[in-house]
Design a protein around this motif. Sequence first.
Motif, PDB file in Angstrom:
ATOM      1  N   VAL A 269       0.841  -1.202   0.000  1.00  0.00           N
ATOM      2  CA  VAL A 269       0.000   0.000   0.000  1.00  0.00           C
ATOM      3  C   VAL A 269       0.872   1.248   0.000  1.00  0.00           C
ATOM      4  O   VAL A 269       0.625   2.195  -0.750  1.00  0.00           O
ATOM      5  CB  VAL A 269      -0.963   0.016   1.213  1.00  0.00           C
ATOM      6  CG1 VAL A 269      -1.620   1.378   1.378  1.00  0.00           C
ATOM      7  CG2 VAL A 269      -2.024  -1.065   1.065  1.00  0.00           C
ATOM      8  N   SER A 270       1.920   1.237   0.827  1.00  0.00           N
ATOM      9  CA  SER A 270       2.775   2.425   0.926  1.00  0.00           C
ATOM     10  C   SER A 270       3.583   2.666  -0.343  1.00  0.00           C
ATOM     11  O   SER A 270       3.979   3.786  -0.609  1.00  0.00           O
ATOM     12  CB  SER A 270       3.706   2.321   2.133  1.00  0.00           C
ATOM     13  OG  SER A 270       4.734   1.378   1.910  1.00  0.00           O
ATOM     14  N   ARG A 271       3.820   1.642  -1.120  1.00  0.00           N
ATOM     15  CA  ARG A 271       4.615   1.791  -2.341  1.00  0.00           C
ATOM     16  C   ARG A 271       3.773   1.933  -3.608  1.00  0.00           C
ATOM     17  O   ARG A 271       4.183   2.597  -4.540  1.00  0.00           O
ATOM     18  CB  ARG A 271       5.542   0.585  -2.514  1.00  0.00           C
ATOM     19  CG  ARG A 271       6.620   0.471  -1.481  1.00  0.00           C
ATOM     20  CD  ARG A 271       7.626   1.539  -1.644  1.00  0.00           C
ATOM     21  NE  ARG A 271       8.158   1.419  -2.993  1.00  0.00           N
ATOM     22  CZ  ARG A 271       9.255   1.935  -3.413  1.00  0.00           C
ATOM     23  NH1 ARG A 271       9.968   2.653  -2.614  1.00  0.00           N
ATOM     24  NH2 ARG A 271       9.667   1.782  -4.646  1.00  0.00           N
ATOM     25  N   ALA A 272       2.606   1.271  -3.640  1.00  0.00           N
ATOM     26  CA  ALA A 272       1.851   1.238  -4.896  1.00  0.00           C
ATOM     27  C   ALA A 272       0.411   1.695  -4.748  1.00  0.00           C
ATOM     28  O   ALA A 272      -0.304   1.761  -5.735  1.00  0.00           O
ATOM     29  CB  ALA A 272       1.895  -0.181  -5.475  1.00  0.00           C
ATOM     30  N   GLY A 273      -0.046   1.973  -3.532  1.00  0.00           N
ATOM     31  CA  GLY A 273      -1.432   2.372  -3.322  1.00  0.00           C
ATOM     32  C   GLY A 273      -2.322   1.159  -3.097  1.00  0.00           C
ATOM     33  O   GLY A 273      -1.971   0.033  -3.425  1.00  0.00           O
TER      34      GLY A 273
ATOM     35  N   ALA B 271      -2.194  -3.032  -4.165  1.00  0.00           N
ATOM     36  CA  ALA B 271      -1.560  -3.743  -3.053  1.00  0.00           C
ATOM     37  C   ALA B 271      -1.870  -5.233  -3.053  1.00  0.00           C
ATOM     38  O   ALA B 271      -0.985  -6.052  -2.776  1.00  0.00           O
ATOM     39  CB  ALA B 271      -1.973  -3.117  -1.724  1.00  0.00           C
ATOM     40  N   ASP B 272      -3.094  -5.626  -3.342  1.00  0.00           N
ATOM     41  CA  ASP B 272      -3.429  -7.053  -3.365  1.00  0.00           C
ATOM     42  C   ASP B 272      -2.601  -7.795  -4.407  1.00  0.00           C
ATOM     43  O   ASP B 272      -2.112  -8.893  -4.153  1.00  0.00           O
ATOM     44  CB  ASP B 272      -4.916  -7.261  -3.652  1.00  0.00           C
ATOM     45  CG  ASP B 272      -5.794  -6.967  -2.444  1.00  0.00           C
ATOM     46  OD1 ASP B 272      -5.343  -7.210  -1.306  1.00  0.00           O
ATOM     47  OD2 ASP B 272      -6.922  -6.494  -2.645  1.00  0.00           O
TER      48      ASP B 272
ATOM     49  N   VAL C 164      11.398  -8.720  -2.034  1.00  0.00           N
ATOM     50  CA  VAL C 164      10.680  -9.286  -3.184  1.00  0.00           C
ATOM     51  C   VAL C 164       9.539  -8.355  -3.592  1.00  0.00           C
ATOM     52  O   VAL C 164       9.348  -8.066  -4.775  1.00  0.00           O
ATOM     53  CB  VAL C 164      10.152 -10.707  -2.867  1.00  0.00           C
ATOM     54  CG1 VAL C 164       9.211 -11.197  -3.956  1.00  0.00           C
ATOM     55  CG2 VAL C 164      11.311 -11.686  -2.687  1.00  0.00           C
ATOM     56  N   ALA C 165       8.787  -7.868  -2.594  1.00  0.00           N
ATOM     57  CA  ALA C 165       7.676  -6.951  -2.890  1.00  0.00           C
ATOM     58  C   ALA C 165       8.197  -5.693  -3.578  1.00  0.00           C
ATOM     59  O   ALA C 165       7.575  -5.188  -4.521  1.00  0.00           O
ATOM     60  CB  ALA C 165       6.927  -6.595  -1.604  1.00  0.00           C
ATOM     61  N   ARG C 166       9.314  -5.201  -3.125  1.00  0.00           N
ATOM     62  CA  ARG C 166       9.911  -4.016  -3.748  1.00  0.00           C
ATOM     63  C   ARG C 166      10.233  -4.281  -5.217  1.00  0.00           C
ATOM     64  O   ARG C 166       9.960  -3.461  -6.094  1.00  0.00           O
ATOM     65  CB  ARG C 166      11.177  -3.641  -2.983  1.00  0.00           C
ATOM     66  CG  ARG C 166      11.885  -2.420  -3.514  1.00  0.00           C
ATOM     67  CD  ARG C 166      13.084  -2.126  -2.612  1.00  0.00           C
ATOM     68  NE  ARG C 166      13.578  -0.797  -2.862  1.00  0.00           N
ATOM     69  CZ  ARG C 166      14.741  -0.536  -3.419  1.00  0.00           C
ATOM     70  NH1 ARG C 166      15.542  -1.523  -3.776  1.00  0.00           N
ATOM     71  NH2 ARG C 166      15.136   0.703  -3.605  1.00  0.00           N
ATOM     72  N   ASN C 167      10.808  -5.436  -5.494  1.00  0.00           N
ATOM     73  CA  ASN C 167      11.130  -5.782  -6.882  1.00  0.00           C
ATOM     74  C   ASN C 167       9.875  -5.974  -7.718  1.00  0.00           C
ATOM     75  O   ASN C 167       9.852  -5.613  -8.902  1.00  0.00           O
ATOM     76  CB  ASN C 167      12.004  -7.033  -6.926  1.00  0.00           C
ATOM     77  CG  ASN C 167      13.389  -6.776  -6.380  1.00  0.00           C
ATOM     78  OD1 ASN C 167      13.885  -5.657  -6.401  1.00  0.00           O
ATOM     79  ND2 ASN C 167      14.026  -7.818  -5.868  1.00  0.00           N
ATOM     80  N   VAL C 168       8.842  -6.533  -7.128  1.00  0.00           N
ATOM     81  CA  VAL C 168       7.578  -6.703  -7.850  1.00  0.00           C
ATOM     82  C   VAL C 168       7.022  -5.347  -8.255  1.00  0.00           C
ATOM     83  O   VAL C 168       6.606  -5.139  -9.404  1.00  0.00           O
ATOM     84  CB  VAL C 168       6.549  -7.482  -6.987  1.00  0.00           C
ATOM     85  CG1 VAL C 168       5.153  -7.402  -7.578  1.00  0.00           C
ATOM     86  CG2 VAL C 168       6.981  -8.936  -6.830  1.00  0.00           C
ATOM     87  N   VAL C 169       7.024  -4.412  -7.314  1.00  0.00           N
ATOM     88  CA  VAL C 169       6.511  -3.077  -7.613  1.00  0.00           C
ATOM     89  C   VAL C 169       7.330  -2.433  -8.722  1.00  0.00           C
ATOM     90  O   VAL C 169       6.772  -1.886  -9.676  1.00  0.00           O
ATOM     91  CB  VAL C 169       6.511  -2.188  -6.342  1.00  0.00           C
ATOM     92  CG1 VAL C 169       6.236  -0.749  -6.687  1.00  0.00           C
ATOM     93  CG2 VAL C 169       5.483  -2.702  -5.349  1.00  0.00           C
TER      94      VAL C 169
ATOM     95  N   GLN D  20       3.642   6.633  -8.484  1.00  0.00           N
ATOM     96  CA  GLN D  20       3.622   7.961  -7.870  1.00  0.00           C
ATOM     97  C   GLN D  20       2.204   8.525  -7.851  1.00  0.00           C
ATOM     98  O   GLN D  20       1.768   9.089  -6.843  1.00  0.00           O
ATOM     99  CB  GLN D  20       4.570   8.897  -8.642  1.00  0.00           C
ATOM    100  CG  GLN D  20       4.757  10.232  -8.016  1.00  0.00           C
ATOM    101  CD  GLN D  20       5.564  10.176  -6.733  1.00  0.00           C
ATOM    102  OE1 GLN D  20       6.223   9.208  -6.431  1.00  0.00           O
ATOM    103  NE2 GLN D  20       5.498  11.233  -5.968  1.00  0.00           N
ATOM    104  N   THR D  21       1.492   8.363  -8.944  1.00  0.00           N
ATOM    105  CA  THR D  21       0.132   8.888  -9.031  1.00  0.00           C
ATOM    106  C   THR D  21      -0.784   8.196  -8.020  1.00  0.00           C
ATOM    107  O   THR D  21      -1.550   8.854  -7.313  1.00  0.00           O
ATOM    108  CB  THR D  21      -0.419   8.701 -10.459  1.00  0.00           C
ATOM    109  OG1 THR D  21       0.451   9.389 -11.362  1.00  0.00           O
ATOM    110  CG2 THR D  21      -1.828   9.239 -10.580  1.00  0.00           C
ATOM    111  N   ALA D  22      -0.704   6.871  -7.946  1.00  0.00           N
ATOM    112  CA  ALA D  22      -1.558   6.126  -7.017  1.00  0.00           C
ATOM    113  C   ALA D  22      -1.250   6.474  -5.563  1.00  0.00           C
ATOM    114  O   ALA D  22      -2.155   6.686  -4.756  1.00  0.00           O
ATOM    115  CB  ALA D  22      -1.397   4.624  -7.241  1.00  0.00           C
ATOM    116  N   LEU D  23       0.021   6.568  -5.225  1.00  0.00           N
ATOM    117  CA  LEU D  23       0.398   6.877  -3.850  1.00  0.00           C
ATOM    118  C   LEU D  23       0.028   8.303  -3.480  1.00  0.00           C
ATOM    119  O   LEU D  23      -0.494   8.555  -2.388  1.00  0.00           O
ATOM    120  CB  LEU D  23       1.899   6.667  -3.652  1.00  0.00           C
ATOM    121  CG  LEU D  23       2.421   6.936  -2.250  1.00  0.00           C
ATOM    122  CD1 LEU D  23       1.708   6.062  -1.231  1.00  0.00           C
ATOM    123  CD2 LEU D  23       3.902   6.695  -2.198  1.00  0.00           C
ATOM    124  N   ALA D  24       0.264   9.231  -4.378  1.00  0.00           N
ATOM    125  CA  ALA D  24      -0.083  10.623  -4.091  1.00  0.00           C
ATOM    126  C   ALA D  24      -1.584  10.769  -3.867  1.00  0.00           C
ATOM    127  O   ALA D  24      -2.015  11.493  -2.959  1.00  0.00           O
ATOM    128  CB  ALA D  24       0.377  11.531  -5.230  1.00  0.00           C
TER     129      ALA D  24
END
Length: 183
Positions: A26-30, A34-35, A63-68, A78-82
């Motif tokens: 959620v914090s990285r991709a919104g 996230a799911d 791993v989650a970071r690499n997936v994102v 950036q758009t989703a998180l903002a």
Amino acid sequence: MNPADADRRFTAIYYEHHPQVYAYAVSRAGRSLADDVAGETFLIAWRKFDEVPATPLPWLLGVARNVVRRRYDAEVRQTALAAELRTWAQPAHRDVADGVTEKAAMLAALARLGEDDRELLTLVAWHGLTAREAARVVGCSTAAYAVRLHRARKRLQQALAPSSRPTRPRPAAITLTSKEYSR
């Protein structure tokens, strides 16, 4: 490890760490992505189960970071998180406790920071990782992480400073010359 033990260990890892992986996503991709990120992270963990260390959270977040990074380009993330941070940082009503106002100011300041700074700050503050674990997630040494975190904290302090907060435009003062005033 026999298949039954592997299933039990994976299930235990999943139930213990899914909330943290989801929060990181959620914090990285919104929330909208996230799911998908969490699901793909655990799919990779299942496929590479022999590589999962005894302390799996930093590995899972890596791993989650690499997936994102692989699935979503920087603009979409950036758009989703903002958008998500703007939703959380709606101005507090005057009768709400000071803590809510402080939280809104913090979230607004975080929204003004770059994506990398937000990640550095939230890995420790929101996701509860140690500096060493967070350094593993972002792929650098603990010393480099500490320097980056220090700089990110300075930028957060600047973003929290009253002069950096957006203000409402003030109406222009109306001045009348003596000629206009006498009319």
